[in-house]
Design a protein around this motif. Structure first.
Motif, PDB file in Angstrom:
ATOM      1  N   HIS A  58       0.962  -1.260   0.190  1.00 30.61           N
ATOM      2  CA  HIS A  58      -0.118  -0.314  -0.462  1.00 30.61           C
ATOM      3  C   HIS A  58       0.567   0.651   0.562  1.00 30.61           C
ATOM      4  O   HIS A  58       1.852   1.491   0.705  1.00 30.61           O
ATOM      5  N   HIS A  60       1.725   3.764   2.022  1.00 27.14           N
ATOM      6  CA  HIS A  60       2.247   4.387   3.097  1.00 27.14           C
ATOM      7  C   HIS A  60       3.822   4.707   2.727  1.00 27.14           C
ATOM      8  O   HIS A  60       4.463   3.795   1.591  1.00 27.14           O
ATOM      9  N   ASP A  62       6.200   4.448   3.985  1.00 26.81           N
ATOM     10  CA  ASP A  62       7.381   3.734   5.318  1.00 26.81           C
ATOM     11  C   ASP A  62       6.790   2.267   3.952  1.00 26.81           C
ATOM     12  O   ASP A  62       7.819   1.399   4.403  1.00 26.81           O
ATOM     13  N   HIS A  63       6.450   2.319   2.965  1.00 27.93           N
ATOM     14  CA  HIS A  63       6.519   0.401   1.936  1.00 27.93           C
ATOM     15  C   HIS A  63       6.459   1.151   0.364  1.00 27.93           C
ATOM     16  O   HIS A  63       7.157   0.545  -0.441  1.00 27.93           O
ATOM     17  N   HIS A 137      -6.662  -1.981   6.069  1.00 27.33           N
ATOM     18  CA  HIS A 137      -5.302  -0.834   6.694  1.00 27.33           C
ATOM     19  C   HIS A 137      -5.818   0.092   6.455  1.00 27.33           C
ATOM     20  O   HIS A 137      -5.454   1.602   6.620  1.00 27.33           O
ATOM     21  N   ASP A 155       0.546  -4.605   6.045  1.00 24.25           N
ATOM     22  CA  ASP A 155       0.174  -3.914   7.275  1.00 24.25           C
ATOM     23  C   ASP A 155      -1.084  -3.917   7.887  1.00 24.25           C
ATOM     24  O   ASP A 155      -2.543  -3.220   8.259  1.00 24.25           O
TER      25      ASP A 155
END
Ligand SMILES: [Fe+2]
Length: 268
Positions: A58, A60, A62-63, A137, A155
């Motif tokens: 996804h 976000h 941190d990914h 999430h 996540d």
């Protein structure tokens, strides 16, 4: 069977999935982790150019933080059709941070794949599996499911928390996943978990060893023993004891089998 290599170079668990023909990188770290990523690849005797595709659970920060930076070296970012509206969702976070280099994803260079075509897409890499849309999430969350039972869920809230999410999208996503063969769950941040299957149940048997272990843990919980003492008495993994404890205390009248049905064995 695809080979899975866990890459620990940032606070996100990311994975190299090597098929018989090609390789996928599942998720990346936060912007600024590119040097650590390249260093780790070198230590593993892998070249960044050996990666064919980058798949993001996804979008976000941190990914997807270094996805484009990696893609600049050759790998192609795969965007699932359901993720398309979200690929720039984290750009603002990074552009506000003047200290860190960030490369926004270049829309024209990504490869868009629909979930229904994912099996054929993976097949071309020599990877047997499929990619499912698993919102909960976030709306753009997807899960890479391999036919051998390995699942990369990003996540998606951990399976052991499922009771807290009854009736939500998280439960619907897990139901979808658990219809498939699920043995090992690779999370974006939590420890990898192995599902405790009810071995031999069809023949009226129980997974005796585990059953006995959980019974003993419950007995000690009833006696009020602290986790450390139960750890010493049973030799069980601390996280496993904590999971049993949580399950036992939050589910009224749950039996040993009830706990086994809900729990995962961690840390394998
Ligand atoms: Fe996230």
């Amino acid at each position: 069977m695809a080979k899975v290599i866990e890459l620990n170079y940032s606070s996100t668990n990311t994975y190299l999935i090597e098929g018989s023909i090609g390789t996928i990188l599942f998720d990346t770290g936060w912007a600024g982790t590119f040097t650590s990523f390249c260093g780790l690849m070198g230590k593993l005797s892998r070249k960044v150019q050996d990666i064919d595709y980058i798949l993001i659970s996804h979008f976000h920060p941190d990914h997807m933080g270094i996805a484009q930076e990696i893609a600049n070296l050759k790998p192609v970012i795969v965007v699932m059709e359901v993720q398309q509206p979200f690929i720039h969702a984290s750009d603002d976070i990074f552009t506000k941070d003047k200290q860190t280099t960030f490369y926004p994803i270049e829309d024209g260079k990504v490869k868009v794949v629909a979930c229904r075509e994912s099996r054929q897409f993976l097949q071309k890499l020599g990877i047997a599996g499929e990619i499912l849309h698993t919102p909960g999430h976030s709306e753009d969350s997807i899960t890479l499911c391999l036919d051998d039972g390995k699942m990369f869920v990003g996540d998606l809230n951990p399976l052991y928390e499922l009771e807290m999410h009854r009736g939500t999208e998280i439960e619907r996503s897990w139901k979808k996943l658990l219809k498939l063969k699920a043995d090992t769950i690779y999370y974006g941040h939590a420890k990898t978990a192995v599902i405790a299957h009810k071995e031999g149940k069809a023949k009226g048997q129980k997974n005796t060893q585990l059953h006995t272990l959980v019974s003993r843990i419950i007995k000690y919980i009833d006696k009020g023993y602290p986790v450390e003492k139960i750890e010493k008495k049973t030799g069980a993994d601390r996280m496993f004891i904590e999971d049993v404890n949580r399950m036992y205390l939050t589910h009224q009248n749950v039996g040993v089998q009830g706990i086994l049905d809900r729990i995962e064995i961690k840390g394998k």
